[in-house]
Design a protein around this motif. Structure first.
Motif: not given
Length: 342
Positions: A279-286, A292-294, A308-313, A339-342
């Motif tokens: 039930d995990l909510f991943i957000h910019k402050d997570f 390491d990448g997505l 969730l993407l804003s946890a990466f960037i 989209n590749l986020i690295l």
């Protein structure tokens, strides 16, 4: 605030209505936007060149959950009209949570899908969109009937009823997702072998996706209400931990993989073989511990997938990259670009 969701205007013409193959492309030749986590800079390429952006020793983690045809039609006992029922989440071998498109749904209602398959409503809540059905079959016989009678979940931007094969990844092997884990769709065996030749590892887990849209804007489920079942095998946990120890990058393919990996890491402080409900909510402050990448598709505005993407960037860099993707004509949704986020 962790509840802040990124908003933008998505032109209708960028909503991919057809699989790549129906647009004259190979799966692995959809467009690829590479996004630098630190600078926000982007590079335009095609997905078949993914190996150019990875290093030997990196690890690709894939969700091998297989999409089931989750849209069924049934006759309600005592009523002439047929009713559409969308499976949302399997609870056990014979019980499913489902979205029942009926004027009223009450405990004790019976639905007939075929001469050999029936179901009874055993739980419902007027404050929630889903009811619980208990089917007259269980396990593999039930799954066989679902495959025989059902059709894939299709949203309004998909104009034609594409067959179930169009909603599968090439490596899908464990039935359970009601919507395709779509970030993996662009992979082919040729590309996976190309990545192995580069020296990248490949590992698998399962997270069975639930129903994300309840067909009525009044229902807004928080991720904590959207339980999704996951299993992380021991071999995958070992591969991830060894990759991290060597300094390689763990590249999650899809938000489902991120959710599974980070759920276990949040529970134990590291990755181990585990199964259960996320039930995990991943957000910019997570604080991401594993991913390491997505590798992901392009997500609709104001969605938790985009959060969730804003946890990466950084959210501003993410928003600018999406604005650029719109200008460049990238395609959205499960049949769209990557989209590749690295």
């Amino acid at each position: 605030m962790e509840t802040e969701l990124i908003d933008f205007h998505l032109p209708a013409e960028l909503e991919a209505a057809k699989p790549a193959e129906r647009r004259g492309l190979r799966r692995d030749h959809v467009n690829l936007m590479v996004l630098d986590r630190e600078t926000g800079d982007t590079v335009d390429d095609i997905f078949f060149h993914l190996d150019r952006y990875l290093n030997p020793g990196d690890l690709i983690v894939l969700n091998n959950s297989r999409t089931i045809p989750a849209v069924l039609h049934a006759q309600k006992a005592g009523v002439a009209n047929r009713v559409e029922i969308r499976l949302a989440q399997r609870k056990d071998s014979s019980r499913w949570e489902a979205l029942i498109r009926d004027s009223s749904v009450n405990v004790g209602d019976h639905y007939v899908f075929s001469n050999s398959l029936k179901a009874e409503v055993i739980d419902t809540d007027p404050e929630k969109p889903l009811a619980t059905l208990k089917f007259s079959k269980e396990g593999t016989p039930l799954l066989n009937d679902i495959y025989e009678l059902g059709e894939p979940v299709r949203y309004e931007y998909i104009l034609e009823p594409w067959g179930l094969d169009n909603y599968q990844t090439v490596f899908a092997s464990v039935p359970g997702s009601v919507e395709m884990p779509s970030a993996g769709r662009a992979f082919t065996w040729e590309l996976l072998n190309k990545l192995k030749d580069k020296g990248a590892g490949i590992a698998y887990l399962q997270l069975h996706t639930g129903l994300t849209y309840m067909l009525d804007d009044k229902w807004h489920q928080h991720p904590s209400e959207n339980l999704e079942y996951y299993e992380i095998p021991a071999a995958t946990a070992k591969a991830v931990n060894e990759t991290k120890r060597r300094g390689g990058k763990v590249i999650a393919v899809g938000t489902t993989v991120v959710r599974a990996l980070e759920t276990v890491a949040s529970k134990f402080g590291y990755l181990k073989a585990d199964k259960g409900w996320s039930d995990l909510f991943i957000h910019k402050d997570f604080p991401l511990q594993i991913s390491d990448g997505l590798v992901t598709g392009f997500h609709e505005p104001k969605t938790t997938h985009l959060a969730l993407l804003s946890a990466f960037i950084d959210s501003d860099k993410l928003t600018k990259s999406y604005q650029r993707a719109i200008q460049k004509g990238y395609l959205w949704h499960e049949f769209g670009d990557i989209n590749l986020i690295l």
